[in-house]
Structure formats: structure tokens, C-alpha cells
Design a protein around this motif. Structure first.
Motif, mmCIF file in Angstrom:
data_model
loop_
_atom_site.group_PDB
_atom_site.id
_atom_site.type_symbol
_atom_site.label_atom_id
_atom_site.label_comp_id
_atom_site.label_asym_id
_atom_site.label_seq_id
_atom_site.Cartn_x
_atom_site.Cartn_y
_atom_site.Cartn_z
ATOM 1 N N LEU A 32 0.812 -1.222 0.000
ATOM 2 C CA LEU A 32 0.000 0.000 0.000
ATOM 3 C C LEU A 32 0.841 1.266 0.000
ATOM 4 O O LEU A 32 0.426 2.288 -0.511
ATOM 5 C CB LEU A 32 -0.921 0.030 1.227
ATOM 6 N N CYS A 33 2.047 1.181 0.574
ATOM 7 C CA CYS A 33 2.843 2.393 0.681
ATOM 8 C C CYS A 33 3.275 2.890 -0.686
ATOM 9 O O CYS A 33 3.792 3.983 -0.811
ATOM 10 C CB CYS A 33 4.038 2.217 1.601
ATOM 11 N N TYR A 34 3.066 2.076 -1.709
ATOM 12 C CA TYR A 34 3.326 2.537 -3.064
ATOM 13 C C TYR A 34 2.466 3.763 -3.346
ATOM 14 O O TYR A 34 2.839 4.673 -4.047
ATOM 15 C CB TYR A 34 3.011 1.429 -4.064
ATOM 16 N N TYR A 35 1.269 3.765 -2.754
ATOM 17 C CA TYR A 35 0.381 4.916 -2.863
ATOM 18 C C TYR A 35 0.633 5.859 -1.696
ATOM 19 O O TYR A 35 -0.130 5.911 -0.752
ATOM 20 C CB TYR A 35 -1.077 4.469 -2.869
ATOM 21 N N SER A 36 1.740 6.551 -1.747
ATOM 22 C CA SER A 36 2.127 7.355 -0.591
ATOM 23 C C SER A 36 1.673 8.801 -0.733
ATOM 24 O O SER A 36 2.063 9.650 0.020
ATOM 25 C CB SER A 36 3.644 7.301 -0.428
ATOM 26 N N ASN A 37 0.839 9.093 -1.754
ATOM 27 C CA ASN A 37 0.525 10.504 -2.011
ATOM 28 C C ASN A 37 -0.645 11.029 -1.195
ATOM 29 O O ASN A 37 -1.227 12.039 -1.518
ATOM 30 C CB ASN A 37 0.256 10.727 -3.503
ATOM 31 N N MET A 38 -0.981 10.323 -0.124
ATOM 32 C CA MET A 38 -2.113 10.759 0.683
ATOM 33 C C MET A 38 -1.890 12.135 1.309
ATOM 34 O O MET A 38 -2.817 12.846 1.589
ATOM 35 C CB MET A 38 -2.398 9.732 1.795
ATOM 36 N N SER A 39 -0.619 12.505 1.532
ATOM 37 C CA SER A 39 -0.390 13.796 2.162
ATOM 38 C C SER A 39 -0.054 14.893 1.146
ATOM 39 O O SER A 39 0.211 16.024 1.534
ATOM 40 C CB SER A 39 0.705 13.689 3.216
ATOM 41 N N ALA A 40 -0.076 14.576 -0.135
ATOM 42 C CA ALA A 40 0.131 15.627 -1.143
ATOM 43 C C ALA A 40 -1.215 16.302 -1.421
ATOM 44 O O ALA A 40 -2.248 15.649 -1.471
ATOM 45 C CB ALA A 40 0.697 15.027 -2.429
ATOM 46 N N VAL A 41 -1.174 17.614 -1.546
ATOM 47 C CA VAL A 41 -2.408 18.382 -1.706
ATOM 48 C C VAL A 41 -2.334 19.249 -2.960
ATOM 49 O O VAL A 41 -1.316 19.902 -3.203
ATOM 50 C CB VAL A 41 -2.620 19.342 -0.500
ATOM 51 N N LEU A 42 -3.400 19.255 -3.738
ATOM 52 C CA LEU A 42 -3.462 20.085 -4.934
ATOM 53 C C LEU A 42 -3.933 21.484 -4.540
ATOM 54 O O LEU A 42 -4.933 21.633 -3.838
ATOM 55 C CB LEU A 42 -4.446 19.452 -5.928
ATOM 56 N N ASP A 51 -4.679 22.624 4.313
ATOM 57 C CA ASP A 51 -3.709 22.152 3.307
ATOM 58 C C ASP A 51 -2.328 22.034 3.925
ATOM 59 O O ASP A 51 -1.612 21.045 3.725
ATOM 60 C CB ASP A 51 -3.605 23.146 2.134
ATOM 61 N N LEU A 52 -1.983 23.054 4.688
ATOM 62 C CA LEU A 52 -0.649 23.125 5.277
ATOM 63 C C LEU A 52 -0.427 22.007 6.301
ATOM 64 O O LEU A 52 0.636 21.369 6.319
ATOM 65 C CB LEU A 52 -0.473 24.493 5.952
ATOM 66 N N VAL A 53 -1.432 21.763 7.105
ATOM 67 C CA VAL A 53 -1.323 20.708 8.118
ATOM 68 C C VAL A 53 -1.075 19.368 7.429
ATOM 69 O O VAL A 53 -0.202 18.593 7.825
ATOM 70 C CB VAL A 53 -2.609 20.655 8.986
ATOM 71 N N LYS A 54 -1.822 19.130 6.346
ATOM 72 C CA LYS A 54 -1.676 17.875 5.620
ATOM 73 C C LYS A 54 -0.297 17.780 4.948
ATOM 74 O O LYS A 54 0.356 16.746 4.982
ATOM 75 C CB LYS A 54 -2.788 17.758 4.574
ATOM 76 N N ILE A 76 1.482 20.455 -3.036
ATOM 77 C CA ILE A 76 2.430 20.543 -1.919
ATOM 78 C C ILE A 76 2.349 19.287 -1.066
ATOM 79 O O ILE A 76 1.308 18.626 -1.007
ATOM 80 C CB ILE A 76 2.188 21.799 -1.044
ATOM 81 N N GLY A 77 3.455 18.985 -0.407
ATOM 82 C CA GLY A 77 3.506 17.826 0.478
ATOM 83 C C GLY A 77 3.759 16.537 -0.282
ATOM 84 O O GLY A 77 4.080 16.547 -1.467
ATOM 85 N N GLY A 78 3.617 15.446 0.438
ATOM 86 C CA GLY A 78 3.918 14.144 -0.153
ATOM 87 C C GLY A 78 5.327 13.729 0.192
ATOM 88 O O GLY A 78 6.197 14.577 0.439
ATOM 89 N N GLN A 79 5.532 12.431 0.219
ATOM 90 C CA GLN A 79 6.870 11.939 0.546
ATOM 91 C C GLN A 79 7.832 12.130 -0.619
ATOM 92 O O GLN A 79 9.018 12.373 -0.429
ATOM 93 C CB GLN A 79 6.795 10.455 0.935
ATOM 94 N N TRP A 80 7.298 12.005 -1.838
ATOM 95 C CA TRP A 80 8.130 12.095 -3.046
ATOM 96 C C TRP A 80 7.565 13.190 -3.950
ATOM 97 O O TRP A 80 6.353 13.413 -3.968
ATOM 98 C CB TRP A 80 8.119 10.762 -3.806
ATOM 99 N N LYS A 142 5.579 31.957 -3.786
ATOM 100 C CA LYS A 142 5.397 33.119 -2.899
ATOM 101 C C LYS A 142 3.937 33.576 -2.874
ATOM 102 O O LYS A 142 3.406 33.914 -1.827
ATOM 103 C CB LYS A 142 6.315 34.268 -3.327
ATOM 104 N N ASP A 143 3.297 33.562 -4.021
ATOM 105 C CA ASP A 143 1.889 33.961 -4.104
ATOM 106 C C ASP A 143 1.007 33.012 -3.291
ATOM 107 O O ASP A 143 0.178 33.450 -2.509
ATOM 108 C CB ASP A 143 1.399 33.950 -5.553
ATOM 109 N N LYS A 144 1.212 31.731 -3.512
ATOM 110 C CA LYS A 144 0.341 30.739 -2.854
ATOM 111 C C LYS A 144 0.571 30.693 -1.349
ATOM 112 O O LYS A 144 -0.352 30.458 -0.582
ATOM 113 C CB LYS A 144 0.588 29.338 -3.438
ATOM 114 N N PHE A 145 1.828 30.870 -0.951
ATOM 115 C CA PHE A 145 2.144 30.812 0.484
ATOM 116 C C PHE A 145 2.017 32.171 1.168
ATOM 117 O O PHE A 145 2.280 32.278 2.358
ATOM 118 C CB PHE A 145 3.577 30.288 0.704
ATOM 119 N N ASN A 146 1.648 33.181 0.371
ATOM 120 C CA ASN A 146 1.534 34.538 0.928
ATOM 121 C C ASN A 146 2.844 35.035 1.527
ATOM 122 O O ASN A 146 2.867 35.583 2.637
ATOM 123 C CB ASN A 146 0.442 34.608 1.998
ATOM 124 N N LEU A 147 3.946 34.842 0.840
ATOM 125 C CA LEU A 147 5.248 35.251 1.385
ATOM 126 C C LEU A 147 5.620 36.656 0.908
ATOM 127 O O LEU A 147 5.291 37.047 -0.178
ATOM 128 C CB LEU A 147 6.339 34.253 0.942
#
Lengths: 147, 71
Positions: A32-42, A51-54, A76-80, A142-147
Motif C-alpha cells: 500500500l505504501c506505493y500509494y504514498s501521495n495521501m499527504s500531497a495536496v493540490l 492544506d498546510l497541516v496535511k 504541496i507535500g507528499g513523501q516524493w 510566494k503567491d500561494k504561500f503569501n510570502l
């Protein structure tokens, strides 16, 4: 331990999981870990706290980022980086427009390093070599993260 | 601080070598930096990179990720 992407099982895993024939609870964790994109967010607009917490689930204050420099969509996010890349490809992005890197939230520093950046002839390094692409990549983050 | 930055720089190279399959160089640097990694409490990362957990490319990406985190 995950299966090697190039192995037969690695290639088989996504197909098996997509068929829904199998009860996922009976599938070994390393399959199952092949599908590791559970923490990647569009991200289409601005990043929300949810989004940030995930996105912080994998590496804490360091977040992997994949950006479509044409449409300004971002994952953003994801292991890979491939996790974010997959989300963007699934929503219609062209691979040639996708570039990877990361952001360290504590220092707000952006890096341009990702294996998905390696392209024969166009970009033979894991770092984004084209200054113009780097600038667009930077601005979108920078735009998306409000930096 | 210097240890972190030096290790980060070496990990960038290690990631590149792992990606290209230049295992001898990668392993040489992984071994020579093992003590520093232990001092920085990065044993688990080190073990996964040295053991090529998930395959060669995943080990390469793991090395590059750790390099970015330490920079």
C-alpha cells in the motif's frame, strides 16, 4: 519498506489497488505504501491551514512542492515529488510544465531540487537550471504561500 | 551548524551519484559521513539511504530531501 518502482510488484501495485477487487485491509502495508501521495495536496488558489497541516505530515517544516509554471497550479507535500507530480498530471497538467523543489517554512527559503526536474537536453540536473523558470516557480510559491 | 551544512553538501552529491548509479562513490561518502549523521540523530535516514530502501531512485530522492532539510 516500499516495493521498488521498477519491480514487477511495483508496477502491479497501482493496478491492483485501482481494481477495488481486493479488500485493502488484506494488502500488506509495504504494498500500500506505493500509494504514498495521501499527504500531497493540490492547490489551485491560496493555501489554507488545512492544506498546510496535511502537507507537513511527511517532513514537518520542510514541504515538497511541484508547480505547473504555465497554469500556476501547484501540489504541496507528499513523501516524493512524484506524488505531487501525479496529482497535477491527473488534473491535466503537461509534464513539461512541471517543476519540483521545496520550501522550508521556518526560514521561508525555497529550493529548486527534485529528481523530476531531470530532463535529457532540457535540464540535465536535478536543480532547475533555467533562471526564467526558477523566477516563475519562485513567484508562484510566494503567491500561494503569501510570502 | 558546519556539520549540518557540510553534510547537506555531501548529500547533494550522494543523491546525484545514487541517481546515476555511481554506487561506489555514493557508498564511500555515506560511510565517511556515518558518524556525523549519527551525531545529528539521522541514523534512520542514513540506514534507509544506505540500504537503498524502496530502490535506487528513492534512495537518491531521500538523500536530496535530507540535503534540503539540512541546508
Amino acid at each position: 519498506m516500499c516495493w521498488d518502482q521498477d519491480s514487477d510488484l511495483g508496477r502491479l501495485a497501482p493496478l491492483v489497488l485501482q481494481t477495488n477487487v481486493f479488500d485493502r485491509s488484506t494488502i500488506p502495508a509495504k504494498f500500500l505504501c506505493y500509494y504514498s501521495n495521501m499527504s500531497a495536496v493540490l492547490i489551485r488558489d491560496k493555501i489554507t491551514t488545512t492544506d498546510l497541516v496535511k502537507a507537513k505530515e511527511d517532513y514537518g517544516d520542510y514541504i515538497k512542492v511541484v508547480v505547473n509554471v504555465e497554469t500556476k497550479a501547484m501540489a504541496i507535500g507528499g513523501q516524493w515529488h512524484a506524488d505531487g507530480e501525479k496529482l497535477l498530471l491527473d488534473e491535466g497538467s503537461q509534464q513539461s510544465n512541471l517543476w519540483g523543489g521545496g520550501i522550508k517554512l521556518t526560514t521561508k527559503t525555497i529550493d529548486y531540487t527534485a529528481l523530476i526536474n531531470i530532463r535529457a537536453q532540457v535540464n540535465p540536473s536535478h536543480v532547475i537550471m533555467d533562471a526564467k523558470i526558477r523566477a516563475v516557480f519562485d513567484q508562484i510559491i510566494k503567491d500561494k504561500f503569501n510570502l | 551548524m558546519n556539520d549540518r551544512l557540510n553534510l547537506s553538501a555531501d548529500l547533494m552529491r550522494i543523491g546525484e551519484w545514487l541517481y546515476k548509479g555511481e554506487n561506489e562513490l555514493a557508498d564511500q561518502f555515506l560511510s565517511s559521513n556515518k558518524a556525523i549523521a549519527r551525531r545529528l540523530k539521522l541514523d534512520e535516514w542514513w540506514q534507509k539511504i544506505q540500504g537503498r530502501e524502496g530502490g535506487q531512485k528513492r534512495a537518491a530522492e531521500r538523500a536530496l530531501t535530507l540535503a534540503a532539510i539540512l541546508a
